[in-house]
Each structure stands twice: as structure tokens, then as C-alpha cells.
Write a protein that holds these residues in place. Structure first.
Motif, mmCIF file in Angstrom:
data_model
loop_
_atom_site.group_PDB
_atom_site.id
_atom_site.type_symbol
_atom_site.label_atom_id
_atom_site.label_comp_id
_atom_site.label_asym_id
_atom_site.label_seq_id
_atom_site.Cartn_x
_atom_site.Cartn_y
_atom_site.Cartn_z
ATOM 1 N N UNK A 12 77.943 24.136 15.615
ATOM 2 C CA UNK A 12 77.400 22.896 16.176
ATOM 3 C C UNK A 12 78.507 22.085 16.854
ATOM 4 N N UNK A 13 79.627 21.907 16.183
ATOM 5 C CA UNK A 13 80.706 21.109 16.745
ATOM 6 C C UNK A 13 81.304 21.784 17.983
ATOM 7 N N UNK A 14 81.363 23.116 17.994
ATOM 8 C CA UNK A 14 81.844 23.832 19.179
ATOM 9 C C UNK A 14 80.930 23.577 20.370
ATOM 10 N N UNK B 169 68.796 22.997 6.420
ATOM 11 C CA UNK B 169 70.148 22.637 6.827
ATOM 12 C C UNK B 169 71.193 23.249 5.882
ATOM 13 N N UNK B 170 72.400 23.405 6.407
ATOM 14 C CA UNK B 170 73.490 23.945 5.597
ATOM 15 C C UNK B 170 74.823 23.761 6.295
ATOM 16 N N UNK B 171 75.875 23.703 5.505
ATOM 17 C CA UNK B 171 77.217 23.477 6.047
ATOM 18 C C UNK B 171 77.692 24.634 6.927
ATOM 19 N N UNK B 172 77.032 25.781 6.817
ATOM 20 C CA UNK B 172 77.420 26.940 7.625
ATOM 21 C C UNK B 172 77.241 26.687 9.122
ATOM 22 N N UNK C 274 66.068 9.652 14.401
ATOM 23 C CA UNK C 274 66.698 10.803 15.022
ATOM 24 C C UNK C 274 66.956 11.866 13.952
ATOM 25 N N UNK C 275 66.815 13.139 14.286
ATOM 26 C CA UNK C 275 67.084 14.178 13.281
ATOM 27 C C UNK C 275 68.573 14.273 12.977
ATOM 28 N N UNK C 276 68.890 14.584 11.730
ATOM 29 C CA UNK C 276 70.285 14.763 11.329
ATOM 30 C C UNK C 276 70.796 16.102 11.843
ATOM 31 N N UNK C 277 72.107 16.235 12.060
ATOM 32 C CA UNK C 277 72.673 17.514 12.509
ATOM 33 C C UNK C 277 72.353 18.638 11.527
ATOM 34 N N UNK C 278 72.381 19.886 11.990
ATOM 35 C CA UNK C 278 72.001 21.013 11.128
ATOM 36 C C UNK C 278 72.829 21.148 9.862
#
Length: 404
Positions: free
Chosen positions: A390-392, A382-385, A193-197
Motif C-alpha cells: 500500500x505504501x509503495x 484487513x491485515x498488516x501484510x 472514509x475507509x481505513x487503509x488495508x
């Protein structure tokens, strides 16, 4: 941030007025909108400098007819290259090789000069006075397309789908007339599965597990794949140019059992929730309990969630399937959670998707082009930005709100 990343953002914002002449500033989001007035897909074959384009054009709205459209193409050296005056060539009824209900297949032969790397198809809606641009790279990396294609078994047109359901017969056929034998090698479809952004951790590649032994097929012979997997097909006289093919079960992009149905919930569940879902021996009960307890106990909201979330998975299958299911690709992951991008821009190396941000302003996902196994793949930078947006969005899905 890399200079080319800054470049594509500048192109997308400052050169929009030149979209008619430069592909790097053409807005391409319609290509991912399956409600667009028309849908297009293509297959490309080559032999030396000779090429053939097969273009599948489907009218997708009852408000349009084929006479509403004028289709032309021209060849360019890169995405920044402007179209030469009077260089466009008409694609019309003389190119049609197959007609079905509101569907047309065009065959377009053309020759390529050394500096030409991209075909730009211009679909002009005459009634609306609107142009749509469709970019077709003429090579996969440094490799020209193979001289053969996968054809439907009973019609003399290529297979345009991004995947094949097992048990459906196909043929391998040289486009330029010569005959050949074909080698078929396969690998299990065991992609993770792909990791979150926002997850920038490096992950190891999955084990490449071969399927049985090498298969063989003759020119135009009807061949049936009986096992799921990712296959590479090559002509015996040229093993470098391969035609990739993803073979899925008979139901894809629908689901035969609940053990498959729970997998796409990886984007919406915590690690503990997902582990529990996968481990439960009664996956149907686990799935229904997750939807009831996590999404909504309201029957209508729960049914709407299942309808819209899994419909988007089917859209991802049609749009992004490659060597894996569409939703397992980086673009498929972003599409699954956020839906149709507002804007899409592309150049030789990157693709930029633009959405509205929950924080206000714009959210931009940049995908970097890579070449692997004869496929063009787009890997998300990917980046923490991306974490907050994403969580919203995930929280909205988990609250039973459909993001359309």
C-alpha cells in the motif's frame, strides 16, 4: 487464518480448470474492467418462486456485434455446484424489451426450486471461442428480492445504475402486475472514509441521521428525490423486502466544488496534510497547492494525475456505489489505488482480488460478504501484510506515477 479463506485461495489456484462448470473457480475480473468488450448489469424481482431477471447488455467495443454473442443461463444450488448437462436456457431476441445504440435489455422470467440459490449467466463470444460467467445470487441473505423495482420515468425498463442523481424522476412499479403503494425512508449519506488495508482498528458506525419524514408514492407514480441520501423503498403490503437506492447530487460522479474534490485525497495524504486541506477556507487554492507541491510541479504530470486519479473515482462510482459513494467502499478503496485486479474469484461468502506485488509474487485482497440495509456489501479483511504494498503504491501516486 480462517479455513474458508484458505478454501477460496485453494479454489482460485487449484480448480481453475473447472471454471466452466463451477462458479467458485470462474475468473471474474472482466466484471471490473470497464474497457471490456461488453458491459453487463442486472435487476432482479421475485414473487414467491417466480422470478424475473432484467439484464442490461451493452456492446463496449467497435470490434464486436450482438450476433457475436450467445447468452445462456442455468440455476444452481451454490457456487461449487456444477452445471447439469443440457440445463442451460437460451436468452435471445425473444427476450429483448428495449434496444438503444449498441445496448440491449433482456427480460427473463424463470421459476426457482427450494435448493437453487444462484443464477449463472454464460456469455459466449463465438468468434473468440471465449466464455464469460456472470453470477447472480437469488437472495440477499435469506430475503428474496422485492416484487417491484425502480423504473425510469419515461421508459418501461428498470433503473440499472447503482445510484440516482437527485432531480431525475423515477417510478416504482410492481414487476408481476399487481399494484401497491410505497414507503420511502431515507438517511443522510454520512459514511466515513475507509481505513487503509493494513489498519485493523475497529471503528464505530456513523450516526444514522434520518432525512425528513416518511415519504409515500403510488404505483407507477412519477417521483423525484430532491435530497441526497441513502433510501430504502418498500411496498406497503410487504415491508421486509426493500429496494435500496443511493441518491447523489446532480454532478456525481463528477464534482461540483473543490470541497468535494479534496476528500478522495485522503488515500494519498498524511493526517496533517488532509486536515489542512479540509480546513482551508480556499479549497481550490489548497487543492492546487497540494497537487503542485506533493504530486508534481510539472504541469503535464499534474494534469495527468488529476485526469487519471479522478477518472478512477468515476469508475468506482459506476462499479461500487451502494449506500455510499463507490470510492468509500472497501473494494472501491483498493480499486482506487491499485486499479483493475488481475484476477477475481468469488463464492457465497467471500471475494478474492489478485494483484502483482511490488515485492514480487502475488498480493491478495479478501473481502467478506455482509448483508446490511438490504444490500450485499463486501468488507475487506484487513491485515498488516498489506502495509508495504500500500505504501509503495501511494508513494508512486504521490510521485506523479499513474498506476494503470
Amino acid at each position: 487464518m480462517r479455513s474458508w479463506l484458505i478454501g477460496i485461495c485453494l479454489v482460485a489456484t487449484s480448480l481453475a480448470a473447472h471454471a466452466q462448470s463451477r462458479m467458485s473457480s470462474a475468473e471474474l475480473s472482466y466484471q471490473y474492467n470497464l474497457q471490456n468488450e461488453f458491459l453487463m448489469s442486472h435487476k432482479l424481482a421475485s414473487q414467491a418462486s417466480e422470478y424475473k431477471l432484467f439484464l442490461h447488455f451493452s456492446l463496449n467495443s467497435g470490434n464486436v456485434k450482438i450476433s457475436d454473442f450467445e447468452i445462456k443461463y442455468d440455476l444452481r444450488s451454490d457456487y461449487m455446484d456444477e452445471r447439469d448437462v443440457n440445463s442451460s436456457i437460451q436468452i435471445d431476441s425473444t427476450n429483448v424489451i428495449d434496444v438503444a445504440f449498441r445496448e440491449f435489455v433482456f427480460e427473463v422470467p424463470f421459476s426457482v426450486e427450494n435448493n437453487e440459490t444462484i443464477m449463472v449467466v454464460d456469455v459466449y463470444n463465438i468468434q473468440k471461442d471465449k466464455h464469460y460467467y456472470y453470477d447472480i445470487p437469488l437472495k440477499v441473505g435469506e430475503t428474496a428480492p422485492a416484487s417491484f423495482l425502480v423504473y425510469q420515468a419515461e421508459k418501461d425498463i428498470p433503473l440499472f445504475q447503482k445510484y440516482l442523481n437527485k432531480g431525475i424522476p423515477v417510478r416504482f412499479k410492481k414487476v408481476f402486475g399487481q399494484e401497491s403503494n410505497y414507503q420511502i425512508s431515507g438517511m443522510e449519506n454520512n459514511r466515513a472514509f475507509p481505513a487503509p488495508p493494513f489498519d485493523e482498528a475497529e471503528r464505530g458506525a456513523p450516526l444514522r441521521i434520518s432525512i425528513d419524514t416518511l415519504f409515500g408514492a403510488n404505483e407507477n407514480e412519477v417521483f423525484t428525490f430532491h435530497n441526497q441520501g441513502f433510501y430504502k423503498i418498500s411496498a406497503s403490503n410487504n415491508t421486509e423486502a426493500v429496494v435500496p437506492l443511493l441518491v447523489m447530487d446532480n454532478f456525481y460522479p463528477y464534482y461540483e466544488d473543490y470541497s468535494e474534490l479534496v476528500k478522495p485525497l485522503v488515500f494519498l495524504s498524511t493526517n496533517e496534510e488532509f486536515t489542512s486541506l479540509r480546513a482551508d477556507s480556499d479549497t481550490r487554492a489548497a487543492f492546487e497547492l497540494f497537487v503542485q507541491n506533493t504530486i508534481s510541479s510539472n504541469e503535464k504530470m499534474a494534469k495527468d494525475f488529476i485526469k487519471y486519479y479522478y477518472r478512477r473515482l468515476r469508475k468506482s462510482a459506476w462499479l461500487f456505489s451502494s449506500d455510499r459513494e463507490g470510492w468509500k467502499t472497501d473494494r472501491g478503496m483498493v480499486y482506487q489505488i491499485f486499479g483493475d485486479p488481475i484476477q477475481v474469484f468469488r463464492n457465497e461468502n467471500t471475494e478474492l482480488w489478485v494483484y502483482s506485488s511490488a515485492k514480487g509474487g502475488k498480493m491478495r485482497f479478501v473481502f467478506e460478504l455482509t448483508i446490511e440495509d438490504g444490500l450485499r456489501k463486501y468488507k475487506l479483511l484487513r491485515g498488516k501484510r498489506y502495509r508495504e504494498d500500500w505504501m509503495t503504491a501511494v508513494t508512486q501516486w504521490r510521485a506523479g506515477r499513474i498506476i494503470e
